[in-house]
Design an enzyme around this catalytic site. Sequence first.
Site, PDB file in Angstrom:
ATOM      1  N   GLU A 327       0.817  -1.216   0.000  1.00 15.20           N
ATOM      2  CA  GLU A 327       0.000   0.000   0.000  1.00 15.20           C
ATOM      3  C   GLU A 327       0.852   1.268   0.000  1.00 15.20           C
ATOM      4  O   GLU A 327       0.405   2.318  -0.464  1.00 15.20           O
ATOM      5  CB  GLU A 327      -0.971  -0.002   1.172  1.00 15.20           C
ATOM      6  CG  GLU A 327      -2.039  -1.081   1.086  1.00 15.20           C
ATOM      7  CD  GLU A 327      -2.839  -1.026  -0.212  1.00 15.20           C
ATOM      8  OE1 GLU A 327      -3.084   0.086  -0.726  1.00 15.20           O
ATOM      9  OE2 GLU A 327      -3.208  -2.098  -0.723  1.00 15.20           O
ATOM     10  N   ARG A 330       1.717   1.544  -3.606  1.00 13.28           N
ATOM     11  CA  ARG A 330       0.546   2.058  -4.322  1.00 13.28           C
ATOM     12  C   ARG A 330       0.431   3.574  -4.144  1.00 13.28           C
ATOM     13  O   ARG A 330       0.207   4.322  -5.097  1.00 13.28           O
ATOM     14  CB  ARG A 330      -0.730   1.381  -3.801  1.00 13.28           C
ATOM     15  CG  ARG A 330      -1.993   1.815  -4.534  1.00 13.28           C
ATOM     16  CD  ARG A 330      -3.253   1.492  -3.752  1.00 13.28           C
ATOM     17  NE  ARG A 330      -3.386   0.095  -3.386  1.00 13.28           N
ATOM     18  CZ  ARG A 330      -3.904  -0.851  -4.184  1.00 13.28           C
ATOM     19  NH1 ARG A 330      -4.316  -0.532  -5.395  1.00 13.28           N
ATOM     20  NH2 ARG A 330      -4.007  -2.090  -3.754  1.00 13.28           N
ATOM     21  N   ASP A 351      14.040  13.759  -4.612  1.00 12.10           N
ATOM     22  CA  ASP A 351      14.863  14.290  -3.532  1.00 12.10           C
ATOM     23  C   ASP A 351      15.273  13.181  -2.570  1.00 12.10           C
ATOM     24  O   ASP A 351      14.536  12.215  -2.362  1.00 12.10           O
ATOM     25  CB  ASP A 351      14.071  15.357  -2.772  1.00 12.10           C
ATOM     26  CG  ASP A 351      14.880  15.973  -1.648  1.00 12.10           C
ATOM     27  OD1 ASP A 351      15.815  16.723  -1.955  1.00 12.10           O
ATOM     28  OD2 ASP A 351      14.589  15.678  -0.474  1.00 12.10           O
ATOM     29  N   GLU A 404      18.705  12.750  -6.837  1.00 11.76           N
ATOM     30  CA  GLU A 404      19.592  13.512  -5.964  1.00 11.76           C
ATOM     31  C   GLU A 404      20.305  12.499  -5.066  1.00 11.76           C
ATOM     32  O   GLU A 404      19.796  12.100  -4.021  1.00 11.76           O
ATOM     33  CB  GLU A 404      18.812  14.515  -5.119  1.00 11.76           C
ATOM     34  CG  GLU A 404      19.733  15.452  -4.335  1.00 11.76           C
ATOM     35  CD  GLU A 404      19.204  15.861  -2.965  1.00 11.76           C
ATOM     36  OE1 GLU A 404      19.610  16.929  -2.473  1.00 11.76           O
ATOM     37  OE2 GLU A 404      18.404  15.117  -2.381  1.00 11.76           O
TER      38      GLU A 404
END
Length: 690
Positions: A327, A330, A351, A404
């Site tokens: 989940e 998801r 990030d 990053e």
Amino acid sequence: MGGKLSTMDPMHVEVPELKSHLERDPYLKPFEREFRRRYAVFMDSVDKIENELGGVEKFVRSYKDFGIHVNIDNSIDCQEWAPGAIQLYLTGQFNDWDRTSYPYDKHAYGIWKLHIPPNPDGSARIKHLSEIKIAVRTTNGILVDRISPWATYVVKPPKTEGLSYKHLFWNPSPTQKYLIKQRRPKKPDTLRIYECHVGIATSQYKVGTYIEFAKEIVPRIIKLGYNAVQIMAIMEHAYYGSFGYQVTSFFAASSRYGTPEELKELIDECHRNSLYVLLDVVHSHASKNVLDGLNEFDGTDACYFHSGNRGTHPLWDSRLFDYSQIEVQRFLLSNLFWYYEEYGFDGFRFDGVTSMLYHSRGMESFGDYNDYFGLNVDNDGLTYLMLANYVLHKLYPDIITIAEDVSGMPGLCRGAEEAGVGFDYRLAMAIPDKWIELLKTKRDEDWNIGNIVHTLSNRRWMEKNIAYCESHDQALVGDKTIAFWLMDKEMYTGMSLIYDSNDTIERGIALHKMIRLITHGLGGEAYLNFMGNEFGHPEWLDFPREGNSESYHYARRQWNLVDDPTLRYKELNEFDIAMNHLDMKYNWLGSLPGYVSWKHEDDKVIVFERAGLLFAFNFHSTKSFPGYRVGVNESGVFSIVLNSDEKKFGGHDRLNMSTKFVTDNIPFAGRQFSFQIYIPSRVAIVFARV
């Protein structure tokens, strides 16, 4: 683990293109088993989604089912994941805040659903902009208020109503919805990225808006020659000073800049100007806020996150996702597709990737290959990133993803078919660190030319890097921009064109241009600049907070400086324009890495070739060199196509731009031909073959 492939001996797992990956870097051969194991776990994850969870295309569009949705008949369907809750209820203005009159039904795997029929007159029970909450009964029997993790519009309350953001149901009428007019631009072969923040893009003492950005900033970006815009701080964050990195509502575009429809209008305006739009997405962690964040949504310290110490970042004081949960996958994958499909973003800058890849959250030095394949690697985070890149590129091949990552993990920017993580680009984070280190700790005459070249050219073969001198990180309070490191307080009085300049300003303007050009030309396969730094924006960034009396003075961009014809900021701006437009013409970012033929420590001179151009830099603080020989591999006539010493760029016009340079049949610096140039002190020159 536990799927068909991941239970096999990894050496028996077929990875389609792993051989080419290992041949490209033979030092990776000892880790072949680990690459195969990673691929097995990744493929099992894809297989589970495809065969047990309704298929990839449905799974990544779960934003259409989860949250709160009005159907064609004006009935409303609600769906949440709250495995630790005893009961969920929907409450709000629509039912006079009766906290228990609309209970959800519990389904398997912690899923809760609620169906609300329309009003007798056929209208939807919950009105547009009506405030709603989810009441959660926890395991200890207490009823607590939460905001739906899938909320698409949340707003800051009036001061009299506290600090926690409110969820306002976003369901505008067809006439209120913004209709997309423009087609997406073609995926650019190379990127010149303008990193920006909508809120601080204004010069006024306030928070800027989506519409202001579209009208006032987009034209500046186009003029400068950038072809992509990377927008920070879009995902809603209750604390403005977090720069958008403490996300509270992942599906809500920040309301402090305007409405969702106005963000769509901004992106449409970017597309009208052929700008590729990147979203700075934060899937590495989440705010610890409970009342208006994801934290403790179901009343436990787990749910979307790891419980206990593993679920909290030791430095950021934020929650860490449990990527092993279906989940959570998801939620995060749907989050990406929500912003792509609903708003029109074209790609993503992820990030905090280093924190996702390692159990140490990246708080150690890297360099030994064992660092990338040992027990410190967070396999759940790695698999999620492989999944994200795979499904994004599978369903939308024109999407660009950027990592990053400070660790330098091999294969980060290679596809899943090579057991890579699948990003298109990684940020070359060592480059800005090197420039700041030199400016903070070294005299100009002590700059190590070889070390500069190494930093700019040290990257993995066939893994694209985005070069940059500085980003928003270097502009934050506590640090300085490159311009401010170079010129500091002299910028307040010395940037006038009316009065004589001084040595500090002359040095600063000269090196500002040189640092940018050599980074652009040698540092990677794409280039990034943070908003305002192109013209040497002074000072730093600091958001309104108690410590600065809620001031907006440093939370804005002073465009008046570059627009003033009597100030020297315009000279740096003109150089940035010239640099970007030269890349447009010759496409060095899309060419093979530069070949450095000359790096002279005493002379402080660097010479390299790329895309048929010859770049020459003299970093010496006092010495100019007439008759300086440079090598090239093609004979012919060369001319100057960019000269940092031109008057319009703040230089001294010491070079004749009409001079033609005829190659000699004299091998030099390992090149077949050469010619002689005059290269003044602190000047960069680019030559092209006529």
